[in-house]
Design a protein around this motif. Structure first.
Motif, PDB file in Angstrom:
ATOM      1  N   CYS A 133       6.685  17.940   6.327  1.00 23.95           N
ATOM      2  CA  CYS A 133       6.579  18.072   7.805  1.00 23.95           C
ATOM      3  C   CYS A 133       7.296  19.257   8.292  1.00 23.95           C
ATOM      4  O   CYS A 133       8.605  19.221   8.080  1.00 23.95           O
ATOM      5  N   LYS A 134       6.835  20.157   9.035  1.00 18.45           N
ATOM      6  CA  LYS A 134       7.597  21.150   9.866  1.00 18.45           C
ATOM      7  C   LYS A 134       7.432  21.213  11.279  1.00 18.45           C
ATOM      8  O   LYS A 134       8.060  21.877  11.901  1.00 18.45           O
ATOM      9  N   ALA A 135       7.100  19.992  11.679  1.00 19.43           N
ATOM     10  CA  ALA A 135       6.952  19.355  13.052  1.00 19.43           C
ATOM     11  C   ALA A 135       7.211  18.024  13.116  1.00 19.43           C
ATOM     12  O   ALA A 135       6.939  17.112  12.265  1.00 19.43           O
ATOM     13  N   PRO A 136       7.482  17.439  14.448  1.00 15.84           N
ATOM     14  CA  PRO A 136       7.370  15.820  14.397  1.00 15.84           C
ATOM     15  C   PRO A 136       6.177  15.391  14.324  1.00 15.84           C
ATOM     16  O   PRO A 136       5.114  16.135  14.343  1.00 15.84           O
ATOM     17  N   GLY A 137       6.016  14.224  13.719  1.00 16.45           N
ATOM     18  CA  GLY A 137       4.730  13.456  13.683  1.00 16.45           C
ATOM     19  C   GLY A 137       4.101  13.048  14.891  1.00 16.45           C
ATOM     20  O   GLY A 137       4.491  13.344  16.101  1.00 16.45           O
TER      21      GLY A 137
ATOM     22  N   CYS B  66      -3.632  12.020   8.198  1.00 13.83           N
ATOM     23  CA  CYS B  66      -3.287  10.803   8.271  1.00 13.83           C
ATOM     24  C   CYS B  66      -3.835   9.950   9.253  1.00 13.83           C
ATOM     25  O   CYS B  66      -3.912  10.626  10.332  1.00 13.83           O
ATOM     26  N   ASP B  67      -3.867   8.750   8.791  1.00  9.54           N
ATOM     27  CA  ASP B  67      -4.416   7.810   9.992  1.00  9.54           C
ATOM     28  C   ASP B  67      -3.169   7.798  10.999  1.00  9.54           C
ATOM     29  O   ASP B  67      -3.715   7.724  12.444  1.00  9.54           O
ATOM     30  N   THR B  68      -2.015   7.600  10.522  1.00  7.60           N
ATOM     31  CA  THR B  68      -0.854   7.842  11.850  1.00  7.60           C
ATOM     32  C   THR B  68       0.420   8.351  11.201  1.00  7.60           C
ATOM     33  O   THR B  68       0.618   8.691   9.768  1.00  7.60           O
ATOM     34  N   GLY B  69       1.147   8.929  12.099  1.00  7.02           N
ATOM     35  CA  GLY B  69       2.421   9.598  11.827  1.00  7.02           C
ATOM     36  C   GLY B  69       2.080  11.213  11.272  1.00  7.02           C
ATOM     37  O   GLY B  69       3.174  11.771  10.699  1.00  7.02           O
ATOM     38  N   GLY B  70       0.782  11.510  11.095  1.00  3.76           N
ATOM     39  CA  GLY B  70       0.802  12.693  10.496  1.00  3.76           C
ATOM     40  C   GLY B  70       1.544  14.249  11.213  1.00  3.76           C
ATOM     41  O   GLY B  70       1.566  14.120  12.219  1.00  3.76           O
ATOM     42  N   CYS B  71       1.657  15.030  10.390  1.00  2.00           N
ATOM     43  CA  CYS B  71       2.446  16.116  11.023  1.00  2.00           C
ATOM     44  C   CYS B  71       1.847  17.439  10.310  1.00  2.00           C
ATOM     45  O   CYS B  71       2.065  17.573   9.255  1.00  2.00           O
ATOM     46  N   ASN B  72       1.425  18.332  11.178  1.00  2.00           N
ATOM     47  CA  ASN B  72       0.611  19.561  10.789  1.00  2.00           C
ATOM     48  C   ASN B  72      -0.133  19.492   9.620  1.00  2.00           C
ATOM     49  O   ASN B  72      -0.272  20.584   8.768  1.00  2.00           O
ATOM     50  N   GLU B  73      -0.743  18.268   9.362  1.00  2.00           N
ATOM     51  CA  GLU B  73      -1.582  18.272   8.248  1.00  2.00           C
ATOM     52  C   GLU B  73      -1.078  18.516   7.089  1.00  2.00           C
ATOM     53  O   GLU B  73      -1.696  19.300   6.234  1.00  2.00           O
ATOM     54  N   SER B  74       0.163  18.298   6.703  1.00  2.00           N
ATOM     55  CA  SER B  74       0.831  18.540   5.514  1.00  2.00           C
ATOM     56  C   SER B  74       1.940  17.552   4.959  1.00  2.00           C
ATOM     57  O   SER B  74       2.181  16.553   5.912  1.00  2.00           O
ATOM     58  N   LEU B  75       1.744  17.597   3.666  1.00  2.00           N
ATOM     59  CA  LEU B  75       2.765  16.580   2.984  1.00  2.00           C
ATOM     60  C   LEU B  75       4.247  16.713   3.485  1.00  2.00           C
ATOM     61  O   LEU B  75       4.894  15.779   3.612  1.00  2.00           O
TER      62      LEU B  75
ATOM     63  N   PHE C 285       0.812  -1.160  -0.082  1.00  2.00           N
ATOM     64  CA  PHE C 285       0.014   0.054  -0.152  1.00  2.00           C
ATOM     65  C   PHE C 285       0.831   1.306  -0.048  1.00  2.00           C
ATOM     66  O   PHE C 285       2.123   1.243   0.345  1.00  2.00           O
ATOM     67  N   SER C 286       0.159   2.329  -0.158  1.00  2.00           N
ATOM     68  CA  SER C 286       0.945   3.502  -0.319  1.00  2.00           C
ATOM     69  C   SER C 286       1.421   3.925   1.069  1.00  2.00           C
ATOM     70  O   SER C 286       0.708   3.699   2.069  1.00  2.00           O
ATOM     71  N   VAL C 287       2.818   4.821   1.237  1.00  2.00           N
ATOM     72  CA  VAL C 287       3.143   5.213   2.643  1.00  2.00           C
ATOM     73  C   VAL C 287       3.721   6.464   2.257  1.00  2.00           C
ATOM     74  O   VAL C 287       3.946   6.798   1.005  1.00  2.00           O
ATOM     75  N   TRP C 288       3.549   7.514   2.982  1.00  2.00           N
ATOM     76  CA  TRP C 288       4.212   9.036   2.925  1.00  2.00           C
ATOM     77  C   TRP C 288       5.323   8.964   3.813  1.00  2.00           C
ATOM     78  O   TRP C 288       5.067   9.321   5.088  1.00  2.00           O
ATOM     79  N   PRO C 289       6.477   8.625   3.539  1.00  2.00           N
ATOM     80  CA  PRO C 289       7.594   8.946   4.427  1.00  2.00           C
ATOM     81  C   PRO C 289       7.858  10.405   4.817  1.00  2.00           C
ATOM     82  O   PRO C 289       7.749  11.366   4.009  1.00  2.00           O
ATOM     83  N   ALA C 290       8.311  10.601   6.110  1.00  2.00           N
ATOM     84  CA  ALA C 290       8.618  11.804   6.486  1.00  2.00           C
ATOM     85  C   ALA C 290       9.626  11.637   7.350  1.00  2.00           C
ATOM     86  O   ALA C 290      10.355  10.593   7.454  1.00  2.00           O
ATOM     87  N   TRP C 291      10.438  12.893   7.581  1.00  2.00           N
ATOM     88  CA  TRP C 291      11.727  13.065   8.334  1.00  2.00           C
ATOM     89  C   TRP C 291      11.650  14.306   9.349  1.00  2.00           C
ATOM     90  O   TRP C 291      11.027  15.236   8.977  1.00  2.00           O
ATOM     91  N   PHE C 292      12.397  14.308  10.502  1.00  2.00           N
ATOM     92  CA  PHE C 292      12.543  15.490  11.159  1.00  2.00           C
ATOM     93  C   PHE C 292      13.898  15.286  11.915  1.00  2.00           C
ATOM     94  O   PHE C 292      14.342  14.295  12.052  1.00  2.00           O
ATOM     95  N   HIS C 293      14.509  16.548  12.313  1.00  2.00           N
ATOM     96  CA  HIS C 293      15.714  16.534  12.841  1.00  2.00           C
ATOM     97  C   HIS C 293      15.751  16.098  14.305  1.00  2.00           C
ATOM     98  O   HIS C 293      14.615  16.434  14.891  1.00  2.00           O
TER      99      HIS C 293
END
Length: 321
Positions: free
Chosen positions: A164-168, A153-162, A96-104
Motif C-alpha cells: 500500500c502506498k495510499a490508505p485503503g 481486493c473485496d475490502t481494504g484494497g489500496c492502489n490495487e497493489s500488494l 481464510f487468507s488475509v492481506w494485512p496492510a499498514w499506513f501512517h
C-alpha cells in the motif's frame, strides 16, 4: 531457489513490480543490521526459515525489498527496544487468507513493503521506529497478479497493489498505534472509522497489563444497516463507514460539526453496540487506551475463529523498519 543453508546469510533486493533479484548482500546470524530509514523506498522485512511456500513467491515482494532470514526473536526484541522501536505482531487466526496492510497516521513516510499475505495461522512481526505512528488492517478477497503484484481486493484494497502506498478503501477494521517516544507510552485503539470487514483484537504480551481490546465476531457485518452493506457478488463482505459512504459534514465531523458539535450518530451508535471496544466516530475517545511502548502488541484477525494449527510451529515473519 537458494539452498536453505544460505538463508541465514543472504538478503535479496528485488526490483519493483517484477520481483527480479538485482542484489544479494551477506548478513550473519546474531549481528545487528543497519536498516533503511523511513523516508526510503527500500524495505527490510526479515523472514523466518519456517515460512510457507507461498512466502517464496515474487508476488509477496512487489516493492524493492531486502529479505533477511533466521534472526533470533529474543535478540531482535532486545535490540529494537534499545533502538527506540516498538513491536507489533500481526496474526491471522481466520480460516481464510488475509492481506494485512499498514499506513501512517501523520506526516511520516510510508513504511515498505506496505502489505503482505498471511495464510491461516501465519503471523508477521513488525518493528517500526518510535517516530512512526500508523494503523493496520486486513484486506480480504484479494487477487494479485503473480508477476506485477497488482490486483483488486473485496475490502481494504489500496492502489490495487500488494504494497500500500495510499490508505485503503472502506470498509476495513483498523488497529491504530500512536507512540510517544518522549515518555515511552503508546496510545492504541480499534477503529470502525473506516467501517468493518473482519473481527480484530489487540492484546499485549510481556506483562505490562495493557487493556485488552476486542471486536471478536462477524455480527457487526451480518447486522449491518442495508445502506452501508458492501457486497462481492452475492456475498456480504463488509459494512462501510457512514462518513465514506455519505461524505457529509455530520458523519465526518467536518465544517459545522467539529469540536463539541461532533456527536454520535445512529450509525456510530450501531457500531458501538456491536463492539463497545471500538472507536466509532471521530470524537469518540472512550476506547483509546494508553500503555507502555515497550510492550509487544498483538493484532489478531478473527480472534475467536478456530484454525487448525499444524504440528510444525507457527510460521513467523519479521520486519524491522
Amino acid at each position: 531457489m537458494l539452498p536453505s543453508a544460505l538463508y541465514a546469510k543472504l538478503a535479496f533486493s528485488h526490483e519493483p513490480e517484477t520481483g527480479k533479484i538485482v542484489k544479494a548482500q551477506e548478513f550473519y546470524p546474531g549481528e545487528q543490521h543497519a536498516f533503511i530509514n523511513e523516508g526510503s523506498s527500500h524495505c527490510v522485512p526479515s523472514l523466518n526459515t519456517t515460512m510457507s511456500p507461498l512466502a517464496n513467491r515474487n508476488v509477496i515482494l512487489p516493492a524493492l525489498v531486502l529479505v533477511v532470514l533466521t534472526i533470533s526473536g529474543i535478540g531482535l526484541q532486545q535490540r529494537t527496544d534499545a533502538a527506540g522501536r516498538y513491536h507489533i505482531r500481526l496474526v491471522n487466526n481466520c480460516g481464510f487468507s488475509v492481506w494485512p496492510a499498514w499506513f501512517h497516521s501523520g506526516n511520516q513516510s510510508q513504511i515498505c513493503p506496505g502489505g503482505t499475505l498471511l495464510e491461516p495461522t501465519q503471523e508477521y512481526s513488525f518493528f517500526p521506529s518510535a517516530l512512526w505512528s500508523g494503523y493496520f488492517w486486513a484486506r480480504t478477497g484479494c487477487s494479485f497478479n503473480k508477476t506485477t503484484g497488482h490486483g483488486p481486493c473485496d475490502t481494504g484494497g489500496c492502489n490495487e497493489s500488494l504494497g500500500c502506498k495510499a490508505p485503503g478503501k472502506s470498509p476495513f477494521t483498523t488497529a491504530e498505534f500512536l507512540p510517544n517516544r518522549n515518555n515511552g507510552t503508546m496510545k492504541y485503539h480499534i477503529s470502525f472509522l473506516h467501517g468493518f470487514n473482519v473481527p480484530i483484537e489487540i492484546s499485549e504480551h510481556h506483562g505490562y497489563n495493557c487493556t485488552h481490546l476486542s471486536c471478536p465476531c462477524f455480527e457487526t457485518m451480518e447486522s449491518c444497516p442495508s445502506e452501508l452493506v458492501v457486497m462481492s457478488g452475492d456475498k456480504k463482505v463488509g459494512c462501510q463507514s457512514p462518513c465514506e459512504k455519505f461524505g457529509d459534514e455530520r458523519h465526518c465531523c467536518r465544517g459545522n460539526f467539529t469540536g463539541s458539535a461532533c456527536q454520535a450518530t445512529e450509525y456510530s451508535r450501531y457500531f458501538k453496540q456491536s463492539c463497545k471496544d471500538a472507536t466509532t466516530y471521530p470524537a469518540d475517545r472512550d476506547s483509546v487506551q494508553v500503555c507502555a511502548m515497550a510492550a509487544t502488541y498483538v493484532v489478531t484477525f478473527c480472534p475467536e475463529d478456530t484454525v487448525p494449527v499444524p504440528s510444525a510451529r507457527r510460521t513467523i515473519r519479521r520486519a524491522i523498519i
